[in-house]
Design a protein around this motif. Structure first.
Motif, mmCIF file in Angstrom:
data_model
loop_
_atom_site.group_PDB
_atom_site.id
_atom_site.type_symbol
_atom_site.label_atom_id
_atom_site.label_comp_id
_atom_site.label_asym_id
_atom_site.label_seq_id
_atom_site.Cartn_x
_atom_site.Cartn_y
_atom_site.Cartn_z
ATOM 1 N N HIS A 170 12.281 5.665 -41.861
ATOM 2 C CA HIS A 170 11.984 4.284 -41.486
ATOM 3 C C HIS A 170 12.471 3.357 -42.603
ATOM 4 O O HIS A 170 12.442 3.728 -43.786
ATOM 5 N N PRO A 171 12.931 2.145 -42.271
ATOM 6 C CA PRO A 171 13.440 1.235 -43.316
ATOM 7 C C PRO A 171 12.472 1.011 -44.476
ATOM 8 O O PRO A 171 12.909 0.751 -45.598
ATOM 9 N N HIS A 172 11.178 1.107 -44.204
ATOM 10 C CA HIS A 172 10.196 0.927 -45.267
ATOM 11 C C HIS A 172 9.523 2.245 -45.648
ATOM 12 O O HIS A 172 8.460 2.240 -46.298
ATOM 13 N N GLY A 173 10.126 3.361 -45.261
ATOM 14 C CA GLY A 173 9.544 4.667 -45.540
ATOM 15 C C GLY A 173 9.907 5.189 -46.919
ATOM 16 O O GLY A 173 10.627 4.547 -47.690
ATOM 17 N N ARG A 174 9.421 6.397 -47.227
ATOM 18 C CA ARG A 174 9.650 7.027 -48.529
ATOM 19 C C ARG A 174 10.150 8.452 -48.338
ATOM 20 O O ARG A 174 9.755 9.140 -47.394
ATOM 21 N N PHE A 175 11.004 8.887 -49.240
ATOM 22 C CA PHE A 175 11.463 10.261 -49.294
ATOM 23 C C PHE A 175 11.001 10.863 -50.605
ATOM 24 O O PHE A 175 11.189 10.270 -51.673
ATOM 25 N N ALA A 176 10.363 12.033 -50.548
ATOM 26 C CA ALA A 176 9.859 12.689 -51.750
ATOM 27 C C ALA A 176 10.382 14.116 -51.813
ATOM 28 O O ALA A 176 10.437 14.817 -50.793
ATOM 29 N N ALA A 177 10.767 14.547 -53.005
ATOM 30 C CA ALA A 177 11.311 15.894 -53.175
ATOM 31 C C ALA A 177 11.076 16.356 -54.603
ATOM 32 O O ALA A 177 10.750 15.563 -55.495
ATOM 33 N N ILE A 178 11.262 17.664 -54.822
ATOM 34 C CA ILE A 178 11.136 18.245 -56.151
ATOM 35 C C ILE A 178 12.374 19.087 -56.432
ATOM 36 O O ILE A 178 12.866 19.789 -55.542
ATOM 37 N N PHE A 179 12.896 18.974 -57.655
ATOM 38 C CA PHE A 179 14.148 19.631 -58.024
ATOM 39 C C PHE A 179 14.034 20.264 -59.407
ATOM 40 O O PHE A 179 13.257 19.801 -60.246
ATOM 41 N N PRO A 180 14.849 21.284 -59.684
ATOM 42 C CA PRO A 180 15.032 21.698 -61.082
ATOM 43 C C PRO A 180 15.610 20.524 -61.876
ATOM 44 O O PRO A 180 16.246 19.629 -61.298
ATOM 45 N N TYR A 181 15.405 20.543 -63.188
ATOM 46 C CA TYR A 181 15.772 19.401 -64.029
ATOM 47 C C TYR A 181 17.227 18.967 -63.835
ATOM 48 O O TYR A 181 17.513 17.783 -63.614
ATOM 49 N N ARG A 182 18.161 19.902 -63.925
ATOM 50 C CA ARG A 182 19.581 19.552 -63.843
ATOM 51 C C ARG A 182 19.934 18.994 -62.473
ATOM 52 O O ARG A 182 20.631 17.978 -62.360
ATOM 53 N N GLU A 183 19.456 19.649 -61.415
ATOM 54 C CA GLU A 183 19.779 19.212 -60.064
ATOM 55 C C GLU A 183 19.177 17.844 -59.758
ATOM 56 O O GLU A 183 19.716 17.078 -58.963
ATOM 57 N N ALA A 184 18.050 17.526 -60.391
ATOM 58 C CA ALA A 184 17.421 16.223 -60.161
ATOM 59 C C ALA A 184 18.347 15.082 -60.553
ATOM 60 O O ALA A 184 18.470 14.085 -59.830
ATOM 61 N N GLY A 185 19.013 15.220 -61.705
ATOM 62 C CA GLY A 185 19.925 14.166 -62.140
ATOM 63 C C GLY A 185 21.074 13.978 -61.178
ATOM 64 O O GLY A 185 21.492 12.841 -60.896
#
Length: 258
Positions: A170-185
């Motif tokens: 949704h235009p005002h929605g949120r996406f949340a995720a978790i990554f290893p440190y390197r992949e996060a960048g």
């Protein structure tokens, strides 16, 4: 039977390649869920649900007005998640779909827009092929140095993930995720280039003296001012063999031991 028991539900994990782990539990407990009627999520999507643990945690944390879809490309894992959903107290609010997220996003008949999308995306682990919600054309092979170096492109197709999130959020929605440190960048840079910006971020360490192990992020289409980005640090253990008070507080509604 291989079953992981939480305070309000249990997860059978015999058929899914992705077992219950700290990453998924952290994300399910950490993602923010506003309680105000105008802000709370009424529709949630879990991408690559595996056993369904994150979707189940979010069902526990939300009320009867929230519906949760989960997509899982591996049929065996999807079937296991469906069984875990059916056995939970929230079976009427949870549904798993055995498709890739690309296919789920491309089906116009679904007419979906989600207030919150969550994902514990697949990433390279030696000897394993974690697809969990994504189309990956190359079959699993034994790792080589080149494959390890390229795992973010091969096992974490961020372009496909971001495209799907952009179509489903949704235009005002949120996406949340978790990554290893390197992949996060890598993810944060690619997402920002396509109009998906971090608004909340957490650096996760095993102990205070260890390097950052994981990064959890919440993103929106609205670009926040730098000073408005919420930045957090979480240590799982205190370095003396005990869980930290912060980790206990975050997960106490779920883990039996807390």
């Amino acid at each position: 039977m291989n079953k992981f028991r939480f305070k309000q539900f249990a997860v059978v994990q015999e058929r899914s390649a992705m077992k219950v782990g700290t990453d998924g539990v952290l994300l399910g407990a950490w993602v923010s869920l506003p309680e105000g009627e105008a802000e709370k999520p009424h529709r949630i999507l879990d991408i690559g649900t595996g056993t369904g643990v994150i979707a189940l945690m979010l069902a526990q944390r939300t009320d009867v007005s929230t519906r949760i879809d989960a997509v899982e490309i591996e049929p065996e894992a999807a079937a296991e998640a469906a069984g875990n959903f059916a056995a939970s107290p929230w079976s009427d609010r949870l549904q798993v779909h055995s498709v890739s997220v690309q296919q789920w996003a491309a089906e116009p008949a679904n007419g979906k827009r989600y207030d919150l999308i969550v994902s514990n995306p697949p990433y390279f682990m030696a000897g394993s092929d974690f697809r969990r919600g994504f189309d990956i054309s190359e079959a699993a092979t034994q790792p080589t140095a080149a494959r390890v170096a390229a795992r973010h492109a091969e096992q974490l197709p961020f372009g496909e993930l971001i495209s799907s999130v952009r179509m489903l959020l949704h235009p005002h929605g949120r996406f949340a995720a978790i990554f290893p440190y390197r992949e996060a960048g890598i993810f944060i840079a690619q997402a920002a280039s396509r109009g998906l910006f971090v608004r909340r971020i957490a650096e996760i360490r095993g102990t205070p003296r260890k390097p950052v192990k994981r990064i959890a992020v919440e993103c929106t289409f609205d670009r926040p001012a730098r000073e408005a980005i919420v930045s957090e640090t979480l240590c799982i253990e205190d370095g003396a063999g005990s869980f930290t008070a912060a980790y206990r507080e975050l997960t106490r509604d779920f883990y039996l031991k807390f």
